[in-house]
Design a protein around this motif. Structure first.
Motif, PDB file in Angstrom:
ATOM      1  N   GLU A   6       0.880  -1.388  -0.011  1.00 38.11           N
ATOM      2  CA  GLU A   6      -0.088   0.067  -0.015  1.00 38.11           C
ATOM      3  C   GLU A   6       0.917   1.332   0.119  1.00 38.11           C
ATOM      4  O   GLU A   6       0.581   2.196  -0.854  1.00 38.11           O
ATOM      5  CB  GLU A   6      -1.002  -0.102   1.068  1.00 38.11           C
ATOM      6  CG  GLU A   6      -2.111  -1.217   1.185  1.00 38.11           C
ATOM      7  CD  GLU A   6      -1.686  -2.512   1.606  1.00 38.11           C
ATOM      8  OE1 GLU A   6      -0.557  -2.536   2.423  1.00 38.11           O
ATOM      9  OE2 GLU A   6      -2.078  -3.387   0.764  1.00 38.11           O
ATOM     10  N   THR A   9       2.608   1.679  -3.372  1.00 41.92           N
ATOM     11  CA  THR A   9       1.411   2.176  -4.329  1.00 41.92           C
ATOM     12  C   THR A   9       1.342   3.896  -4.069  1.00 41.92           C
ATOM     13  O   THR A   9       1.339   4.535  -5.052  1.00 41.92           O
ATOM     14  CB  THR A   9      -0.117   1.676  -3.911  1.00 41.92           C
ATOM     15  OG1 THR A   9       0.260   0.456  -4.327  1.00 41.92           O
ATOM     16  CG2 THR A   9      -0.926   1.926  -5.027  1.00 41.92           C
ATOM     17  N   ASP A  13       2.562   6.792  -7.010  1.00 48.74           N
ATOM     18  CA  ASP A  13       1.781   7.721  -7.450  1.00 48.74           C
ATOM     19  C   ASP A  13       2.456   9.138  -7.083  1.00 48.74           C
ATOM     20  O   ASP A  13       2.336  10.083  -7.982  1.00 48.74           O
ATOM     21  CB  ASP A  13       0.530   7.695  -6.747  1.00 48.74           C
ATOM     22  CG  ASP A  13      -0.528   6.472  -6.913  1.00 48.74           C
ATOM     23  OD1 ASP A  13      -0.105   5.662  -7.994  1.00 48.74           O
ATOM     24  OD2 ASP A  13      -1.709   6.434  -6.450  1.00 48.74           O
ATOM     25  N   ARG A 235      -2.089  -2.806  -6.374  1.00 50.61           N
ATOM     26  CA  ARG A 235      -2.395  -1.682  -5.646  1.00 50.61           C
ATOM     27  C   ARG A 235      -2.719  -1.760  -4.593  1.00 50.61           C
ATOM     28  O   ARG A 235      -3.534  -0.935  -3.857  1.00 50.61           O
ATOM     29  CB  ARG A 235      -3.141  -0.665  -6.755  1.00 50.61           C
ATOM     30  CG  ARG A 235      -2.387  -0.383  -8.055  1.00 50.61           C
ATOM     31  CD  ARG A 235      -3.220   0.600  -8.761  1.00 50.61           C
ATOM     32  NE  ARG A 235      -3.453   1.970  -8.162  1.00 50.61           N
ATOM     33  CZ  ARG A 235      -2.452   2.712  -8.206  1.00 50.61           C
ATOM     34  NH1 ARG A 235      -1.291   2.536  -8.809  1.00 50.61           N
ATOM     35  NH2 ARG A 235      -2.706   3.972  -7.642  1.00 50.61           N
ATOM     36  N   ASP A 244      -6.087   4.540  -2.576  1.00 44.92           N
ATOM     37  CA  ASP A 244      -5.046   5.276  -3.357  1.00 44.92           C
ATOM     38  C   ASP A 244      -4.894   6.645  -3.661  1.00 44.92           C
ATOM     39  O   ASP A 244      -5.972   7.159  -3.063  1.00 44.92           O
ATOM     40  CB  ASP A 244      -4.581   4.403  -4.794  1.00 44.92           C
ATOM     41  CG  ASP A 244      -5.581   4.745  -5.694  1.00 44.92           C
ATOM     42  OD1 ASP A 244      -6.589   5.624  -5.757  1.00 44.92           O
ATOM     43  OD2 ASP A 244      -5.672   4.032  -6.750  1.00 44.92           O
ATOM     44  N   GLY A 250      -7.659  -0.751  -3.352  1.00 42.52           N
ATOM     45  CA  GLY A 250      -6.726  -1.595  -4.080  1.00 42.52           C
ATOM     46  C   GLY A 250      -7.457  -3.006  -4.230  1.00 42.52           C
ATOM     47  O   GLY A 250      -8.300  -3.153  -3.681  1.00 42.52           O
TER      48      GLY A 250
END
Ligand SMILES: [Zn+2]
Length: 294
Positions: A6, A9, A13, A235, A244, A250
């Protein structure tokens, strides 16, 4: 709680969305999210400063700033970052009122905004945290390195070999699950992935780590890499709060075999998944497929 997949991810980003942007201003709906220094001092230090890089170490996010400081962020239980256009609006209670991305408004998990960073590329970076355990600290490189030195190896680093894992597991006579979740031994694994890794490796969570066979250790090693990699591709897991930077869930939760599947059939043998407590954490496993080594 967000674990390695997590946080990775979010890191990926943010790295692509905020690197090279300048922080124009900061507004906190809950200044207590900033720890160790007064909020006003924090604001003065970060305003007008550029984001140079974003990286992850264990479950920490590190946002490197152009003034030699770093934002050290831990998402803890329910923290997550979201990006929106700067015309988006947030109420004084921290709820999205207006945003192009409907996920932000429609999903309750995104409605606990504590702090907003206004960036010079026409976007805002907002952090939602229902439980208020997440924190942001402002630290220089020296403090950062000192803090990060307490963590064990990263599962995808060259340092983390099968031999290294064997030496970690053989050094203690405690339940293997406890070692997998101990951040000072291996970085980034928490409750969800420890349960999934041990099920895939057919190792009982209470097995004494020093008593595991070479075959068990090899299976744990392979599955740490395999499961974390797959979870990053999906994700992360959103069986509870994780979202996210688009405010989306995810998808690894759909692929999990035992975590929070008490009494449901084990995908291998069809018997019921059991729940016990290990190190104070709810632990899910198959008593048929995972035999305890004492
Ligand atoms: Zn089974």
């Amino acid at each position: 709680m967000p674990e390695l997949p997590e946080v990775e991810t979010v890191k990926n980003d943010l790295k692509s969305k905020i690197t090279g942007t300048k922080i124009v201003s900061v507004s906190a709906l809950w200044p207590g999210i900033v720890k160790d220094i007064p909020y006003e001092v924090f604001v003065k230090q970060v305003q007008g400063v550029e984001v140079e890089d974003v990286r992850r170490r264990a479950k920490n996010l590190i946002i490197k700033l152009s003034n030699g400081m770093n934002l050290l962020v831990h998402l803890k239980m329910t923290g997550h970052f979201m990006i929106a256009e700067d015309s988006a609006e947030v109420s004084s209670e921290g709820k999205w009122i207006k945003a192009k991305n409907k996920n932000l408004i429609d999903d309750r998990q995104n409605q606990f905004i504590r702090i907003i960073f206004h960036l010079d590329n026409g976007t805002i970076l907002a952090m939602s945290d229902m439980r208020k355990f997440a924190y942001i600290k402002l630290v220089d490189d020296k403090e950062l390195e000192k803090f990060l030195a307490s963590y064990g190896p990263e599962p995808f680093s060259s340092e983390f070999t099968e031999r290294k894992l064997a030496s970690i597991l053989k050094s203690k006579n405690i339940a293997v699950k406890k070692i997998l979740m101990d951040q000072s031994q291996i970085a980034g694994i928490g409750n969800i992935y420890a349960d999934e890794i041990l099920w895939a490796a057919r190792v009982h969570p209470l097995s004494v780590s020093s008593k595991l066979s070479d075959k068990d250790i090899e299976a744990i090693y392979q599955n740490i890499k395999k499961i974390l990699k797959l979870a990053i591709e999906k994700r992360g897991t959103s069986t509870s709060d994780f979202r996210d930077t688009e405010g989306k869930k995810g998808k690894f939760g759909d692929l999990r075999n035992v975590y929070r599947k008490t009494d449901l059939p084990c995908p291998e043998c069809g018997g019921p998944v059991k729940k016990i407590t290990v190190g104070g954490r709810g632990t899910h496993f198959c008593p048929v497929c995972q035999k305890e080594v004492k």
